[in-house]
Scaffold this motif. Structure first.
Motif, PDB file in Angstrom:
ATOM      1  N   PRO A  63       3.489  -6.859   8.526  1.00 12.44           N
ATOM      2  CA  PRO A  63       2.546  -5.985   7.861  1.00 12.44           C
ATOM      3  C   PRO A  63       1.069  -6.341   8.025  1.00 12.44           C
ATOM      4  O   PRO A  63       0.901  -7.692   7.970  1.00 12.44           O
ATOM      5  CB  PRO A  63       2.996  -5.987   6.346  1.00 12.44           C
ATOM      6  CG  PRO A  63       4.285  -6.341   6.525  1.00 12.44           C
ATOM      7  CD  PRO A  63       4.422  -7.513   7.511  1.00 12.44           C
ATOM      8  N   MET A 185       4.013   0.721   8.078  1.00 14.26           N
ATOM      9  CA  MET A 185       4.538  -0.766   7.832  1.00 14.26           C
ATOM     10  C   MET A 185       5.694  -0.933   9.037  1.00 14.26           C
ATOM     11  O   MET A 185       6.559  -0.102   8.985  1.00 14.26           O
ATOM     12  CB  MET A 185       5.164  -0.775   6.607  1.00 14.26           C
ATOM     13  CG  MET A 185       5.665  -2.199   6.337  1.00 14.26           C
ATOM     14  SD  MET A 185       6.312  -2.217   4.540  1.00 14.26           S
ATOM     15  CE  MET A 185       7.644  -1.429   4.555  1.00 14.26           C
ATOM     16  N   GLY A 190       8.174  -5.595   7.596  1.00 18.04           N
ATOM     17  CA  GLY A 190       8.209  -5.071   6.355  1.00 18.04           C
ATOM     18  C   GLY A 190       9.266  -5.378   5.572  1.00 18.04           C
ATOM     19  O   GLY A 190       9.121  -5.563   4.183  1.00 18.04           O
TER      20      GLY A 190
END
Length: 297
Positions: A63, A185, A190
């Motif tokens: 991320p 993401m 993520g």
């Protein structure tokens, strides 16, 4: 596309749902040997030890920025931490795996209700009809398990229902939170951050509420291996493939098949019985969820 190439595209979503349904069965197998929070802490730690190297091997991104890391961690607390903790505690308190799968399978209904005030989405007529069917179905399911003389459920009590309610609210709020704050993401990177958030929730729960005693035996080790390798790793990679191939909507449509599949697995493995009224309610509730999912698509 040739028939040979169509088969994988048709079978992968079904395989994903079949794998997902075994999570409830894994809880039934493993919980006699470890407390729920402690069980999940071990599962998340092992999963992270395998997933973190996979991010590099598959060249997936992390991320971008602290803000997205924070949003991913919060969504993980809800989607994995609170959801799985609620499911595991409900099953530990005696709730049948099939019933637990059905109740948390109402997530599309709860998400549709919450999407109005939180995301400004309006329900259409089909979604309202689905919500009514879902409520009627769940009333019949729980009514079939309720003893009218004692107002207690067959095999479990109200605390188990509270736990599964917390799981349902956790995954519903987590889904909306992720939709609002975690768009774009990276899936694998993520997911690692989400599991870190979930580990924080279950770690605190294990330290505060449990004795952290584990009975290491073949059944528990095999169950843990299945939940880590098949559910937390293989299912994630399968989901990545489905999203890459544009079949994510098919997975969403098939999710309402998880409760009956879980109920069949629990009947076969544990002889879990649902009365006729509950089976009828399950069919009605699943029809309501299907109506909401299809109308949202």
């Amino acid at each position: 596309m040739t028939v040979e190439r169509q088969w994988p595209a048709l079978l992968m979503p079904i395989l994903f749902v079949l794998l997902w349904s075994t999570g409830f069965i894994g809880a039934r197998f493993g919980l006699p040997y470890a407390e729920p929070f402690t069980f999940l802490v071990i599962r998340f730690v092992l999963t992270l030890l395998l997933l973190i190297p996979l991010v590099g091997l598959m060249r997936d991104a992390w991320p971008a920025g602290r803000k997205l890391w924070g949003h991913a961690a919060i969504s993980g607390c809800l989607v994995h931490g609170i959801y799985l903790s609620g499911v595991f505690y409900a099953i530990d308190l005696g709730m049948p795996a099939g019933l637990g799968a059905l109740l948390v399978g109402l997530q599309p209904l709860v998400t549709a209700i919450l999407a109005g005030p939180l995301l400004g989405e309006q329900l259409n007529k089909a979604q309202w009809a689905g919500l009514v069917l879902g409520l009627v179905g769940i009333s019949l399911v729980l009514g079939g398990k309720l003893d009218p003389t004692s107002l207690q459920f067959d095999g479990f009590g109200w605390p188990a229902l509270v736990c599964i309610g917390a799981a349902l609210l956790g995954i519903s709020c987590g889904t909306l939170y992720q939709k609002r704050y975690c768009t774009g993401m990276p899936l694998l990177g993520g997911t690692v951050v989400q599991y870190l958030g979930a580990l924080a929730v279950t770690g605190v729960g294990s330290l505060a509420l449990e004795q952290r005693q584990i009975e290491w035996n073949t059944t528990f080790i095999l169950t843990l291996a299945w939940l880590v390798l098949v559910l937390s790793i293989a299912a994630i990679l399968l989901l990545m493939t489905l999203i890459k191939n544009g079949a994510a909507s098919r997975v969403a449509s098939l999710f309402y098949l998880v409760p009956p599949v879980t109920a069949l697995e629990a009947w076969w493995l544990f002889d879990e019985q649902l009365p006729s009224l509950s089976l009828l309610g399950m069919a009605i509730a699943i029809a309501g969820v299907a109506l909401v999912v299809r109308s949202r698509q």
